[in-house]
Motif scaffolding. Structure first.
Motif, mmCIF file in Angstrom:
data_model
loop_
_atom_site.group_PDB
_atom_site.id
_atom_site.type_symbol
_atom_site.label_atom_id
_atom_site.label_comp_id
_atom_site.label_asym_id
_atom_site.label_seq_id
_atom_site.Cartn_x
_atom_site.Cartn_y
_atom_site.Cartn_z
ATOM 1 N N HIS A 171 0.854 -1.188 0.000
ATOM 2 C CA HIS A 171 0.000 0.000 0.000
ATOM 3 C C HIS A 171 0.888 1.236 0.000
ATOM 4 O O HIS A 171 2.116 1.114 0.022
ATOM 5 N N HIS A 223 1.206 3.933 2.113
ATOM 6 C CA HIS A 223 1.554 4.743 3.293
ATOM 7 C C HIS A 223 3.053 5.047 3.341
ATOM 8 O O HIS A 223 3.882 4.211 2.987
ATOM 9 N N HIS A 275 5.933 2.778 4.365
ATOM 10 C CA HIS A 275 6.188 1.600 3.522
ATOM 11 C C HIS A 275 6.858 1.955 2.197
ATOM 12 O O HIS A 275 7.215 1.066 1.432
ATOM 13 N N HIS A 318 -7.576 -1.114 5.115
ATOM 14 C CA HIS A 318 -6.575 -0.235 5.744
ATOM 15 C C HIS A 318 -6.353 0.966 4.826
ATOM 16 O O HIS A 318 -6.298 2.112 5.285
ATOM 17 N N ASP A 345 -0.309 -3.942 6.059
ATOM 18 C CA ASP A 345 -0.919 -3.511 7.316
ATOM 19 C C ASP A 345 -2.359 -3.997 7.444
ATOM 20 O O ASP A 345 -3.170 -3.402 8.148
HETATM 21 ZN ZN ZN Z 1 -0.220 1.535 6.522
#
Ligand code: ZN
Length: 216
Positions: free
Chosen positions: A60, A62, A65, A135, A156
């Motif tokens: 993902h 974020h 990451h 998420h 996550d």
């Molecule tokens: Zn995340």
């Protein structure tokens, strides 16, 4: 046979995974390396083991990451794979990071889409993709289909003893529960779970102990 190495990077102890097989070709999942020393640790591991990174996979978008995306793309000339629904997250990574007090290098904008059922090939092996929104909208998991080596890289979405938070932009609790119960759990009890934070676990262990999955 696929092998994995886990790094815990940045202040949020984000899990970065190097995944490779006997050919030496590898993929790097969620490079969260932030400092020079973290980048050096990743580079040294790749070099010491004679690995050849061929793809960067994000679960993902974020910021914790993707902090190391720019470094990995520049160092090994690989392309970034991410679900299109999380491209906005990737594009906002720099400003989002700043809000949390992090100065991060903006991840390269050029990406390749991953979607349900895609096969991500490297060497003699592959990982498959399942979309697992909740998420974030475009969250995905990557998993092996080797009978004696069942692993899911859960990002996550699922943690040992917990699940991903849904209070950030794009998060949705019902979507997350649907992803967990209809997709991740369906992979099978014997899957090892390598999450975006924290220790590894298994689906069966989570089904018997994780309070969020005890739904009967
Ligand atoms: Zn995340």
């Amino acid at each position: 046979m696929i092998k994995t190495k886990t790094f815990y990077f940045n202040d949020l102890r984000e899990c970065t995974y190097v995944v490779w097989d006997e050919s030496g070709e590898s993929v790097i999942i969620d490079p969260g390396c932030q400092s020079d020393s973290e980048r050096e640790r990743l580079k040294k591991f790749i070099e010491t083991n004679n690995l050849k990174p061929v793809k960067l996979l994000n679960t993902h978008g974020h910021f914790d990451h993707v902090m190391g995306n720019a470094f990995v793309v520049k160092t090994w000339g690989v392309k970034t794979y991410i679900n299109p629904q999380d491209k906005p997250q990737l594009e906002r990574a720099f400003s989002y990071g700043e809000m949390f007090g992090y100065s991060i290098e903006q991840p390269p904008a050029e990406t390749i889409d991953v979607n349900d059922g895609d096969k991500i090939e490297f060497g003699n092996s592959y990982l498959k993709v399942i979309t697992t929104p909740g998420h974030t909208r475009g969250g995905v998991c990557y998993y092996t289909e080797e009978p004696d080596n069942k692993i899911v890289f859960a990002g996550d979405t699922l943690f040992a003893g917990s699940i991903g938070r849904t209070d950030l932009p794009g998060g949705d609790y019902d979507d997350l529960m649907n992803s967990l119960l209809k997709k991740i759990v369906e992979l099978g009890d014997d899957y090892k779970v390598l999450s975006g934070h924290g220790p590894e676990t298994t689906i069966s262990h989570e089904l018997s102990t994780n309070p969020f999955l005890r739904y009967e």
